[in-house]
Scaffold this active site. Sequence first.
Site, PDB file in Angstrom:
ATOM      1  CD  GLU A  22      36.498  40.885  40.253  1.00  0.00           C
ATOM      2  OE1 GLU A  22      37.473  40.967  39.995  1.00  0.00           O
ATOM      3  OE2 GLU A  22      35.629  40.803  38.696  1.00  0.00           O
ATOM      4  CB  VAL A  23      39.869  43.717  45.384  1.00  0.00           C
ATOM      5  CG1 VAL A  23      40.712  44.366  45.916  1.00  0.00           C
ATOM      6  CG2 VAL A  23      39.723  42.535  44.000  1.00  0.00           C
TER       7      VAL A  23
END
Lengths: 303, 303
Positions: free
Chosen positions: A22-23
Amino acid sequence: MAAPKYLTGDKAGIDEFLDRFEVFLFDCDGVLWSGDHLFPRIPETIDMLRKKGKQLVFVTNNSTKSRADYKKKFDKMGISAKEEEVFGSSYSAAIYISRILRLPAPKNKVFVLGETGVEQELQSENVPYIGGTDPSYRREVENSDYTSIADESALDPDVGIVLAGLDFHPSYLKYSLAMAYLRRGAKFLATNIDSTLPNAGSLFPGAGATTAPLILASGQEPLALGKPSQAMMDAIEGKFQFDRSKACMIGDRLNTDIQFGIEGKLGGTLCVLTGVSKKEEFLAEGVAVVPGAYVDQLGDLLR
Amino acid sequence: MAAPKYLTGDKAGIDEFLDRFEVFLFDCDGVLWSGDHLFPRIPETIDMLRKKGKQLVFVTNNSTKSRADYKKKFDKMGISAKEEEVFGSSYSAAIYISRILRLPAPKNKVFVLGETGVEQELQSENVPYIGGTDPSYRREVENSDYTSIADESALDPDVGIVLAGLDFHPSYLKYSLAMAYLRRGAKFLATNIDSTLPNAGSLFPGAGATTAPLILASGQEPLALGKPSQAMMDAIEGKFQFDRSKACMIGDRLNTDIQFGIEGKLGGTLCVLTGVSKKEEFLAEGVAVVPGAYVDQLGDLLR
């Protein structure tokens, strides 16, 4: 340790890799660009990740630029980025001084070896400093300086910290003063200790070259606040609030970027081959730092 | 290893010590003087040794001064000395380059980091050089420099040696050029790698602080031609022709002067406590470098 997965040209592998995170934490020099040379398809790759809803953080050990300076560089390069997405080693050092070290004023003054990036970030945290880009520190050392430094009359009584970043204007006077502050008991901090600075397809002396004379002369080692120091990872996580298992560090240096991600227990690491480290360094048997995956260049993530 | 003999105030011990040697090698900074401060009874002690018929050699790692510069310093301090009695690390480096390394011209050109002492001694051995005190190397690095250094167009094709001494005028341009020459294959030499420079009763960065950034950035170690390198001892013996068993090294630093004498298998070593090393460092159990004798100050040899 599992062998790193080579993703260049592997469409299914790339999809699977991107879906796991997600990051994405990006190193900049050697990943997005080298000096003023932008690598192929970088703006498009960044846009692709944004369209997939990924959170992006640009984590740089370059101490000569502030976050605001970096935003200007992204704009010039045509890469979409917000100032708040940038996390530099000068900012990391300023936060460490103001929020963790917290020396009582007025003894929290910093003697700076470095450029305007360090100064701007100290200002942003209201940390007092001297040295830095002040041209009066670039003059020759006179005989009287030896006496006034030795008897400490040339020293600022409030300096309790020496902070060194990459200094493009080294001087014997600065080194002599920094050494005297360290001998008087000042804390020794470094924005980062990268040995080299990639530029124009070659390597130049890095911020570690600014601290090396002081380490030798003072016998003291600095606390480094850039990659791979986990003080920087803690500060990034504190600011951006993410699940480390869903985060991936992308970089070109095994001993800074990739080690930073591994020691920070991130879900993954991706090495690009446009910078310092060569694939032979992590494909060999028994090496210490191995990325989870690698591509020839970051733009290879774009299908 | 026998405990070092403490000679201060021991008249019989001093007589016996002096009688053992025909040659005395002296370190200068920290033994005869500290910066511009002459220690007590130095001229008289030197005269006493001359009256006893001792051969004196002044062996200094200070690379910033040539032998001619040193003679002027001796004159100013009122100490009797001949230029031929001085043997400095710059001279040692120049001799190594011209008489031992002997790179074929024109590829024997030297890129110098350092002061006029290095330049004068290279000139005395007819070794071509660039860099050094040339003020054009003190300017800021421009963006175009990165390109011209990376593609080697800014490099002198004939430079085959990088020689670093103590440089009071460090610059990022000099370090970048030196690093590029080393990456191209130049030999890496240092006049000496002293970590500190004693002055005004305190310590300042030494010649090692000039090489430290290059060692870190290039990953290469220089061959150091000052104390304790035995290349310097061999050159001194070759010039002065003496029996090592009848020679004594006098100095203030265990890890340069005293080690230099011990490794050179001289008949004796004498440590003075007016400089860097403290007696606790050699009186402790199990230490590596122990002098044969020590005095509080050199003038204590004078009864």
